[in-house]
Design an enzyme around this catalytic site. Structure first.
Site, PDB file in Angstrom:
ATOM      1  N   LEU A  64       0.859  -1.182   0.000  1.00  0.00           N
ATOM      2  CA  LEU A  64       0.000   0.000   0.000  1.00  0.00           C
ATOM      3  C   LEU A  64       0.896   1.233   0.000  1.00  0.00           C
ATOM      4  O   LEU A  64       1.144   1.847   1.042  1.00  0.00           O
ATOM      5  CB  LEU A  64      -0.930  -0.019   1.221  1.00  0.00           C
ATOM      6  CG  LEU A  64      -2.204   0.817   1.158  1.00  0.00           C
ATOM      7  CD1 LEU A  64      -3.172   0.369   2.231  1.00  0.00           C
ATOM      8  CD2 LEU A  64      -1.910   2.301   1.290  1.00  0.00           C
ATOM      9  N   GLU A  66       1.367   4.100  -3.029  1.00  0.00           N
ATOM     10  CA  GLU A  66       1.156   4.538  -4.414  1.00  0.00           C
ATOM     11  C   GLU A  66       2.413   5.153  -5.026  1.00  0.00           C
ATOM     12  O   GLU A  66       2.708   4.938  -6.204  1.00  0.00           O
ATOM     13  CB  GLU A  66      -0.007   5.524  -4.476  1.00  0.00           C
ATOM     14  CG  GLU A  66      -1.378   4.903  -4.288  1.00  0.00           C
ATOM     15  CD  GLU A  66      -1.733   4.631  -2.835  1.00  0.00           C
ATOM     16  OE1 GLU A  66      -2.742   3.961  -2.569  1.00  0.00           O
ATOM     17  OE2 GLU A  66      -0.967   5.104  -1.954  1.00  0.00           O
ATOM     18  N   GLN A  88      -5.990   2.045  -6.907  1.00  0.00           N
ATOM     19  CA  GLN A  88      -7.312   1.510  -6.596  1.00  0.00           C
ATOM     20  C   GLN A  88      -8.417   2.521  -6.865  1.00  0.00           C
ATOM     21  O   GLN A  88      -9.522   2.152  -7.233  1.00  0.00           O
ATOM     22  CB  GLN A  88      -7.360   1.035  -5.147  1.00  0.00           C
ATOM     23  CG  GLN A  88      -6.648  -0.290  -4.945  1.00  0.00           C
ATOM     24  CD  GLN A  88      -7.035  -0.982  -3.668  1.00  0.00           C
ATOM     25  OE1 GLN A  88      -7.503  -0.355  -2.713  1.00  0.00           O
ATOM     26  NE2 GLN A  88      -6.847  -2.291  -3.622  1.00  0.00           N
ATOM     27  N   PHE A  89      -8.141   3.805  -6.678  1.00  0.00           N
ATOM     28  CA  PHE A  89      -9.055   4.884  -7.023  1.00  0.00           C
ATOM     29  C   PHE A  89      -8.213   6.096  -7.409  1.00  0.00           C
ATOM     30  O   PHE A  89      -7.090   6.262  -6.920  1.00  0.00           O
ATOM     31  CB  PHE A  89      -9.965   5.255  -5.839  1.00  0.00           C
ATOM     32  CG  PHE A  89     -10.881   4.139  -5.410  1.00  0.00           C
ATOM     33  CD1 PHE A  89     -12.143   4.009  -5.978  1.00  0.00           C
ATOM     34  CD2 PHE A  89     -10.485   3.218  -4.458  1.00  0.00           C
ATOM     35  CE1 PHE A  89     -12.980   2.973  -5.604  1.00  0.00           C
ATOM     36  CE2 PHE A  89     -11.314   2.181  -4.069  1.00  0.00           C
ATOM     37  CZ  PHE A  89     -12.573   2.057  -4.644  1.00  0.00           C
ATOM     38  N   PRO A  95      -0.659  10.608  -3.430  1.00  0.00           N
ATOM     39  CA  PRO A  95       0.692  10.343  -2.913  1.00  0.00           C
ATOM     40  C   PRO A  95       1.722  10.087  -4.014  1.00  0.00           C
ATOM     41  O   PRO A  95       2.925  10.217  -3.773  1.00  0.00           O
ATOM     42  CB  PRO A  95       0.501   9.087  -2.042  1.00  0.00           C
ATOM     43  CG  PRO A  95      -0.933   9.105  -1.656  1.00  0.00           C
ATOM     44  CD  PRO A  95      -1.645   9.662  -2.847  1.00  0.00           C
ATOM     45  N   HIS A 135     -12.672   8.563  -2.809  1.00  0.00           N
ATOM     46  CA  HIS A 135     -12.825   7.502  -3.803  1.00  0.00           C
ATOM     47  C   HIS A 135     -13.472   7.988  -5.106  1.00  0.00           C
ATOM     48  O   HIS A 135     -13.354   7.314  -6.126  1.00  0.00           O
ATOM     49  CB  HIS A 135     -13.681   6.358  -3.245  1.00  0.00           C
ATOM     50  CG  HIS A 135     -13.038   5.592  -2.140  1.00  0.00           C
ATOM     51  ND1 HIS A 135     -12.696   6.172  -0.939  1.00  0.00           N
ATOM     52  CD2 HIS A 135     -12.670   4.285  -2.052  1.00  0.00           C
ATOM     53  CE1 HIS A 135     -12.157   5.252  -0.158  1.00  0.00           C
ATOM     54  NE2 HIS A 135     -12.126   4.100  -0.810  1.00  0.00           N
TER      55      HIS A 135
END
Length: 332
Positions: A64, A66, A88-89, A95, A135
């Site tokens: 995890l 980015e 993921q979104f 980041p 999100h």
């Protein structure tokens, strides 16, 4: 002797999965990397089955982090690979913003062409699925302001497969934004064989004579609903242009449509201020100002973060809001 192309009805998520499988099978330098893309097949199952087929050296579950996913992809791309990094979104891309802005977009210029970054950053985005904060952001304009990177937004399965293949084959970095509302909302016929759709070329979804409506992503669906309703109510016809690539924009298709109709409405769910609609308006003013019969209309999200669930429908441009903008333009 001609052979017929085999097609299959697919959702957008299936079209994306098929594009990834096609390119992984064709080119050993293509890699997929991201959180949960391997064993779990991705949060939306875009990479389902790829880990089993190609192994964990080609479909890589990342931590995890980015900035680490994108940074590693840049290094791989500069050394001959073609990585596909999944965020993921889109809101989780922040980041990694420094890696994209400072390195991916500049490596060709910085190295005077010695190195390039042929990589794709995929990201689900957009409101309308009742997702939590961060999100559902539509911040495509952040990336269109970066010279050296292309920004692509499909609206259906056919375009998703062809545009993603073209993005993977592109010699420079591509941000590939996938509207979550379109993932499973419809099925269209998609060729089972490999094909690509040229980046930077808009699609004319419907031809008309009285007004041009420009949009992309999930708003293409809302726009088509609005146009169908208003054409049934009034004796007008609408050009509907799905831009598909936001950087570079298809200036020729934009100007040709406005010069034909003399009116324009631009629809996107991102905030109006600084949005891509402003650049579309500039293209129209630069190329087609004297053809305009009324002011250009915009239908956009508000200059706020995407609100909580109960207010989400008020934030997203609706067919009714789009119809009102068309009415204002026609009746000016």
């Amino acid at each position: 002797m001609t052979t017929s192309v085999q097609t299959k009805k697919m959702t957008m998520i299936q079209g994306i999965n098929d594009a990834l499988r096609t390119m992984l099978a064709e080119d050993d330098d293509v890699l997929v990397m991201g959180q949960d893309v391997g064993v779990n097949g991705g949060v939306f199952r875009a990479t389902e089955g790829l880990h089993e087929e190609f192994g964990d050296e080609r479909v890589i579950d990342a931590p995890l982090a980015e900035s680490g996913i994108v940074g590693t992809s840049i290094g791989l791309a500069a050394n001959g690979y073609r990585p596909i990094a999944e965020m993921q979104f889109l809101g989780f891309t922040y980041p990694a913003f420094n890696q994209i802005m400072t390195h991916a977009t500049r490596i060709r210029q910085r190295s005077m062409g010695r190195y390039t970054a042929p990589m794709v950053v995929r990201a689900p985005y957009g409101a309308g699925v009742r997702a939590p904060e961060i999100h559902s952001d539509s911040v495509e304009a952040l990336f269109t302001h970066m010279p050296g990177i292309k920004v692509v937004v499909p609206s259906n399965a056919y375009d998703a497969k062809g545009l993603l293949i073209a993005s993977i084959e592109d010699p420079d970095p591509v941000i590939f934004l996938e509207p979550m509302r379109c993932y499973r909302s419809s099925r269209v016929e998609v060729p089972e064989e490999k094909y690509n759709i040229k980046l930077g070329k808009a699609a004319v979804r419907k031809e008309g004579a009285d007004i041009s409506v420009f949009t992309w992503g999930a708003m293409t669906i809302e726009t088509m609903k609005a146009v169908e309703e208003i054409e049934n109510e009034q004796h007008i016809t609408c050009d509907v242009i799905d831009l598909r690539t936001l950087s570079p924009l298809d200036k020729e298709t934009i100007s040709a449509s406005v010069q034909k109709t003399g009116r324009a409405v631009i629809v996107h769910e991102a905030p109006a201020t600084g949005g891509v609609s402003g650049e579309v308006m500039t293209i129209i003013n630069d190329t087609s100002f004297l053809y305009l019969r009324s002011p250009i209309e915009r239908v956009c999200g508000f200059d706020t973060p995407v609100p909580v669930y109960s207010l989400e429908n008020e934030y997203i441009p609706s067919p009714e809001k789009i119809k009102n903008a068309i009415h204002r333009s026609i009746s000016f």
